[in-house]
Design an enzyme around this catalytic site. Structure first.
Site, PDB file in Angstrom:
ATOM      1  N   HIS A   1      38.221 -12.083  31.788  1.00 56.24           N
ATOM      2  CA  HIS A   1      38.002 -12.933  32.964  1.00 56.24           C
ATOM      3  C   HIS A   1      36.618 -13.570  32.959  1.00 56.24           C
ATOM      4  O   HIS A   1      36.115 -13.924  34.036  1.00 56.24           O
ATOM      5  CB  HIS A   1      38.166 -12.112  34.242  1.00 56.24           C
ATOM      6  CG  HIS A   1      39.574 -12.052  34.752  1.00 56.24           C
ATOM      7  ND1 HIS A   1      40.620 -11.614  33.987  1.00 56.24           N
ATOM      8  CD2 HIS A   1      40.115 -12.374  35.951  1.00 56.24           C
ATOM      9  CE1 HIS A   1      41.744 -11.651  34.705  1.00 56.24           C
ATOM     10  NE2 HIS A   1      41.464 -12.116  35.887  1.00 56.24           N
TER      11      HIS A   1
ATOM     12  N   GLU B   1      51.609 -20.801  33.919  1.00 60.07           N
ATOM     13  CA  GLU B   1      50.559 -21.781  33.624  1.00 60.07           C
ATOM     14  C   GLU B   1      51.046 -22.919  32.751  1.00 60.07           C
ATOM     15  O   GLU B   1      50.734 -24.090  32.993  1.00 60.07           O
ATOM     16  CB  GLU B   1      49.355 -21.093  32.975  1.00 60.07           C
ATOM     17  CG  GLU B   1      48.459 -20.318  33.940  1.00 60.07           C
ATOM     18  CD  GLU B   1      48.991 -18.954  34.328  1.00 60.07           C
ATOM     19  OE1 GLU B   1      50.058 -18.552  33.801  1.00 60.07           O
ATOM     20  OE2 GLU B   1      48.365 -18.282  35.163  1.00 60.07           O
TER      21      GLU B   1
HETATM   22  C1  LIG Z   1      47.994 -15.358  33.491  1.00 59.08           C
HETATM   23  C2  LIG Z   1      47.320 -15.045  34.758  1.00 59.08           C
HETATM   24  N1  LIG Z   1      47.390 -15.918  35.781  1.00 59.08           N
HETATM   25  C3  LIG Z   1      46.793 -15.635  36.956  1.00 59.08           C
HETATM   26  C4  LIG Z   1      46.105 -14.472  37.124  1.00 59.08           C
HETATM   27  C5  LIG Z   1      45.432 -14.157  38.466  1.00 59.08           C
HETATM   28  N2  LIG Z   1      46.157 -13.065  39.128  1.00 59.08           N
HETATM   29  C6  LIG Z   1      45.742 -11.798  39.003  1.00 59.08           C
HETATM   30  S1  LIG Z   1      46.804 -10.712  39.712  1.00 59.08           S
HETATM   31  C7  LIG Z   1      47.836 -11.950  40.202  1.00 59.08           C
HETATM   32  C8  LIG Z   1      49.088 -11.606  40.930  1.00 59.08           C
HETATM   33  C9  LIG Z   1      50.025 -10.805  40.087  1.00 59.08           C
HETATM   34  O1  LIG Z   1      51.076 -10.315  40.872  1.00 59.08           O
HETATM   35  P1  LIG Z   1      52.093  -9.245  40.350  1.00 59.08           P
HETATM   36  O2  LIG Z   1      52.446  -9.503  38.927  1.00 59.08           O
HETATM   37  O3  LIG Z   1      53.213  -9.187  41.315  1.00 59.08           O
HETATM   38  O4  LIG Z   1      51.278  -7.857  40.379  1.00 59.08           O
HETATM   39  P2  LIG Z   1      50.619  -7.123  41.622  1.00 59.08           P
HETATM   40  O5  LIG Z   1      49.224  -7.627  41.729  1.00 59.08           O
HETATM   41  O6  LIG Z   1      51.443  -7.402  42.804  1.00 59.08           O
HETATM   42  O7  LIG Z   1      50.633  -5.684  41.249  1.00 59.08           O
HETATM   43  C10 LIG Z   1      47.334 -13.189  39.828  1.00 59.08           C
HETATM   44  C11 LIG Z   1      47.956 -14.470  40.154  1.00 59.08           C
HETATM   45  C12 LIG Z   1      46.026 -13.602  36.033  1.00 59.08           C
HETATM   46  N3  LIG Z   1      45.328 -12.464  36.100  1.00 59.08           N
HETATM   47  N4  LIG Z   1      46.652 -13.899  34.888  1.00 59.08           N
END
Ligand SMILES: Cc1ncc(C[n+]2csc(CCOP(=O)(O)OP(=O)(O)O)c2C)c(N)n1
Ligand SMILES: Cc1ncc(C[n+]2csc(CCOP(=O)(O)OP(=O)(O)O)c2C)c(N)n1
Ligand SMILES: [Mg+2]
Ligand SMILES: [Mg+2]
Lengths: 326, 333, 333, 326
Positions: free
Chosen positions: D128, D59
């Site tokens: 959230h 971000e």
């Molecule tokens: C700082 C932040 N940015 C965006 C999000 C929205 N978001 C939630 S899960 C996610 C993907 C995360 O992917 P990863 O770290 O690979 O974990 P996975 O869901 O694949 O287990 C995003 C972009 C968030 N929760 N926190």
């Protein structure tokens, strides 16, 4: 004993380190450099690098680590060099420190203290002159302390460390060199109440931290003009001591809030709203506000001075609400 | 992908194998039930299930002792369960009941449990890493021989918090194991589109943290790697990093239409379902009979069924308690 | 330290050598004057001088063209000057005069100049990196063949912004040159106490960014490395990273009592003063006469003297203008 | 033409991409995923990956890159998936985007638009569910937009992109599925003025964004009870449209601010303070405030509902200031 505000903060840190082995100080340049404002000078030699822990430039990382260490049973004092850099750590402060207890249904408390320098007045320019303590006071779960006196500079820290929840302490940069008498045995002070620094009957001047000296000076000038001002030092911005605020206003029926933060949406707005909600029918005038101009603080001395609350503007505001045009 | 496509998984003894199988099955059944309950509007908010990735939590958590600490993400039902949080408390939490592990305040993304040192549940990607560093720091400063395990997805690697946390852990030589669950996607963003360097173990190694990649579909490989790493961390060898190569079989959350990947890719990975892999090998090796399998399944089923019942009969926290726990009710000990 | 202790610096011709010597001297004299003016309370706020590091800015900026973009830090007087911001406008800025390059609003840490694409001046460590990435992105999306050069100290490498910026630049293959001025200290924090991996070029390489380390005291080495990197970036080879190994001879700022390093260390580095190194080699090589040297010195002196005069005679911005430029006075073009 | 709020936002983005080649959309999952709230669905196919630019989870990095791209002559629309994650980018927003113009003496303007989802109500839990748009409104140099209607969802974006300064647009998550009629040719709208969404003479209900529907519903209920409420949609939280606010209050002499943000130090405090400062002697009652409970928003539906402003609480507050006890 003669002491500077800086020495008082240092004494508070030393007290804490001596009293409780769980306490440690962590932050950028708290150790080898001697503290960017020389607050922690000498502590490295006294307590060693484990407890006077220099960190890399990683505000989010080490503030988060402070939260984790607090969860793990330590009593960290995290120093963020200035409030300006705390924006980098805001996610950790809001989404972890302030939220964990509630979100876990009361299981995990975060006994963390974060100290930082705040404020303008030293020609440091837009990125080094924020006064965001009032802004932080918007966040439930945090306690916000703003020591203005030597007693508070020394005594608030220990009380804050005994608090099971995250406490942010804002030290105004212009106060470090202020000196005065401080009792050698000065110890913990309460962090729940506001304090009347000058009693008076005509108008309540409500302030805290770095603007207290100017407000006291303004009160003197007002006295010469026949206005008897009461000066209330908030000491804590969250939670606000409603009782003390309303008691003072009930007496004076007139008030001016003096706050170095920007006006719109600052803590002065909250004070104005609260006073009006609770004492609307007793007020003789709307609550006045003396704040900083809503600009990124400029470097040039005359422009910076014009942006900040001044004795002159405080006096003028007090005269206006008291109908004492001067 | 690391490791052979069809590894021959041979647990050290049948009991051990069945135990791991059961652990994975427990998570699988719980997650399947969560999806159903979400569709039935019993669970709300965001829901992220772990189906396909069970070997990672099962293998890693197997290697910890009770005093160790666990930090996870919003995709953490399985981690909570295998760490010892009762399935009933987990489901009741998602039902928003006061019997939930957080009184119903946390929900799916915020499971916490003090009794098992389970520090959540974090809905901010990478938000748990600095916290875990601090927990490990507390252990180290207090001279406690504990290990902090921090789970996160490969998406978190791009965040500044990852960088700051790995550096701090390495600089301070902390007892922490970083477990990266690389399921190849962060929501719809494939790893190659989020990292210029896609070899994550190599990335971690650039912090002078011991790091290696593991087949995250092979629960025995996971367990072995985790055990090696945990032992090293516990013995003072400093932070370690494991990249588990895995895959989520389901959508990112209940709102994800999965436009970003081919069905064929999912099917290919499903052929390496960690539960099937272990089950088949054990059957081939004569370590698992048909009866054993039926028995394990019913054990998992009945645990989840009981948990649903527990959640269904749960009660609501009184609304008057809303402002409790914004601040503590007692002074710090 | 990289490179031989006493490299034999041989400029391609005497004119070129004298030019670089003059550039470094201009910065040196300006900075020395700033220190004096600070002591005389003509300059206030924080002041960070670049004495000892002049070869880096001189060598790098030499390799740019006028349309390229520069982003720097709070230790940027030299960068501004060598990029073409008039010394008078720089000093007037520090005097807080409206004739300053930012009307006196920025001060020492916030020099900006649109005419030379000099984007500051940033007092938040690592705060300029994401900005520089965006400037490079704009060039790339617009098809402009420009290079963005971003200067920062080695202390910035620990910040999350460093990590996010290098990854973005590499992922998007942006025309940007990251110039890390490794002077071994971030305020009082030595590199070994801030980075688990102290080989910064190696760190940068872990983002798949071409990276190498350069003797930052050898202006010719700096120039050559920068030219190679800038040419590569301009020709579409993607982001590059250069680590310049240098040293600041003075305190971090005017408030720094320098408790964290030995005087002997400073003296040892002073033996490699970039100005002396070039001057001596050129003298030995017969490329610089005593007259030349005198002439260069007086040129630098008189520029700075004129700048002081300009600043001294500057005026103050009217206080009524305080709220101007919080928002723009015109719509966007 | 029937449209959802989501489609209206998308139409606004498409308009901008078509109108100006300098415009591009950048953020997490805006492309291949189709937008986390499906706002940008289909745009990748239409405009390609350069202009519908997926970013890694970074971000601070990509918001800063948006600022740089704006400085470099582009017109970026940066999407931060939700306001909750914007805390990670706050340094870039405050210290660069909001400060550059002033600090550079007017040289560098930052024509950047940042869009983000805000608000609670969907059982997403403490991390959230933030409503921080009022908090952002404290920062000089930013313009804060809070579209509540389909027209504004579509039309504010273009006007924001024409603004030479950084504009933050907050879209409340609960609005995306709201549908209604939207003129096919609906175009840019002004972003300087508040709008009366329901005229009335007895009390001013002042709100914006996600709480507008509840306030309109409350106004209906109040009408049944004989209270004629005026509903003012602020539309822009910084700068506030003082004229419209004071004109409404001058007419009604009573007002209630409804804001999903936390009460203390929220935008409701600023509105209360401003109204009182400017209309103290005309007010028949102190300004009322209906805000969220000062707690990290809980997951459980009944607890979350109890924490947020409700029609019931709005009606009660309006009755209180109008002395119509019901
Ligand atoms: C700082 C932040 N940015 C965006 C999000 C929205 N978001 C939630 S899960 C996610 C993907 C995360 O992917 P990863 O770290 O690979 O974990 P996975 O869901 O694949 O287990 C995003 C972009 C968030 N929760 N926190
Ligand atoms: C985010 C942030 N944290 C802390 C500071 C205070 N600070 C100013 S300069 C500095 C040291 C930076 O060191 P380095 O990046 O190596 O640059 P150098 O000063 O050596 O040129 C620090 C800690 C800051 N300005 N910004
Ligand atoms: Mg993933
Ligand atoms: Mg340095």
């Amino acid at each position: 004993m003669k002491s500077s505000y800086r020495e008082a903060v240092r004494a508070g840190i030393r007290d804490a380190l001596q009293r409780d082995p769980r306490v440690f100080l962590m932050g950028e340049d708290v150790g080898a450099y001697g503290g960017s404002f020389a607050v922690s000078l000498g502590l490295l030699e006294e307590f060693g690098p484990e407890r006077i822990r220099d960190t890399p430039l990683s505000e989010s990382g080490f503030v988060g680590a402070g939260i984790g260490a607090a969860l793990g049973g330590m009593r960290p004092i995290v120093e963020i060099m200035t409030v300006n850099f705390s924006l980098l750590a805001l996610d950790q402060i809001v989404n972890n420190a302030a939220s964990l207890l509630h979100m876990s249904g009361g299981q995990f408390h975060v006994p963390l203290v974060i100290r930082m320098t705040t404020g303008a007045g030293r020609q440091l320019g837009a990125q080094h002159s924020h006064s965001l303590e009032g802004w932080y006071a918007h966040i439930p779960g945090l306690r916000i302390l703003v020591p203005a006196t030597l007693e508070d500079a020394r005594g608030m820290l220990w009380t804050a460390l005994e608090d099971p929840d995250p406490v942010l302490i804002f030290e105004h940069g212009s106060l470090y060199n202020v000196t005065g008498e401080l009792d050698d045995g000065a110890g913990p002070v309460d962090i729940d109440t506001a304090a009347i620094r000058r009693p008076g009957g005509d108008v309540s001047l409500i302030t805290y931290g770095g603007t207290l000296p100017a407000v006291l000076e303004a009160a003197e000038q007002l006295a010469d003009a026949g206005v008897d001002a009461e000066v209330l030092d908030l000491r804590t911005l969250r939670p606000l001591d409603d009782d003390a605020i309303l008691a003072s206003v009930a007496k004076t029926r007139r008030s001016v809030v003096v706050d170095e933060g920007w006006r719109s949406g600052g803590i002065s707005a909250e004070l104005s709203a609260r006073i009006t909600e609770n004492a609307f029918y007793e007020l003789d005038a709307p609550v006045g506000r003396v704040c900083s101009a809503e600009v990124p603080i400029p470097y040039a001395r005359h422009m910076e001075a014009a942006a900040l609350p001044s004795v002159e503007r405080i006096v003028a505001a007090a005269r206006e609400v008291t109908g004492n045009g001067g | 992908m690391t490791g052979p496509l069809s590894p021959s998984l041979r647990p050290r003894d049948p009991g051990h194998g069945r135990h791991l199988l059961l652990q994975m099955l427990r998570v699988r059944r719980l997650e399947e039930r969560c999806v159903e309950l979400y569709s039935a509007a019993k669970i709300r908010g965001f829901l992220h299930v772990y189906i396909g990735e069970e070997a990672v939590a099962a293998g890693v958590l197997e290697s910890l002792s009770a005093d160790d600490t666990v930090v996870a993400t919003y995709r953490e039902h399985g981690h909570a369960l295998l760490r010892g949080v009762p399935a009933g408390a987990i489901l009741a939490e998602m039902y928003g009941r006061v019997e939930g592990c957080c009184r119903g305040r946390g929900g799916s993304m915020h499971l916490f449990d003090a009794a098992t040192n389970f520090y959540g549940g974090n809905a901010i990607v990478a938000g748990g890493l600095p916290l875990a560093v601090g927990l490990a720091l507390a252990d180290k400063m207090s001279g406690r021989p504990h290990v902090t395990v921090c789970f996160f997805g490969e998406g978190a690697v791009a965040e500044g918090e990852f960088h700051e946390s790995l550096n701090l852990a390495a600089l301070w030589d902390l007892p922490i194991l970083f477990c990266c669950e690389n399921n190849l996607y962060a929501m719809g963003t494939a790893l190659v589109r989020s990292e210029s360097q896609t070899d994550l173990a190599l990335k971690a190694a650039s912090y002078e943290v011991s790091a290696w990649a593991v087949d995250g579909m092979d629960v025995l490989a996971v367990e072995q790697a985790a055990r090696t790493a945990v032992d090293a961390v516990r013995s003072g060898a400093g932070p370690h990093f494991l990249e588990f190569r895995t895959y989520r079989f389901r959508a990112h959350s209940m709102f994800d239409p999965e436009r970003y990947r081919e069905k064929a890719e999912v099917v290919a990975w499903q052929a390496r379902d960690p539960i099937t892999l272990l089950r088949s090998s054990m059957e081939e090796n004569g370590q698992l009979t048909a009866d054993d399998w039926t028995q394990l399944q019913s054990e998992a089923e009945s645990e989840v069924a009981a948990a649903v019942k527990f959640a269904e009969s749960g009660t609501l926290e009184p609304v008057e308690d809303l402002t409790r726990f914004v601040y503590s009710e007692r002074r710090a000990p």
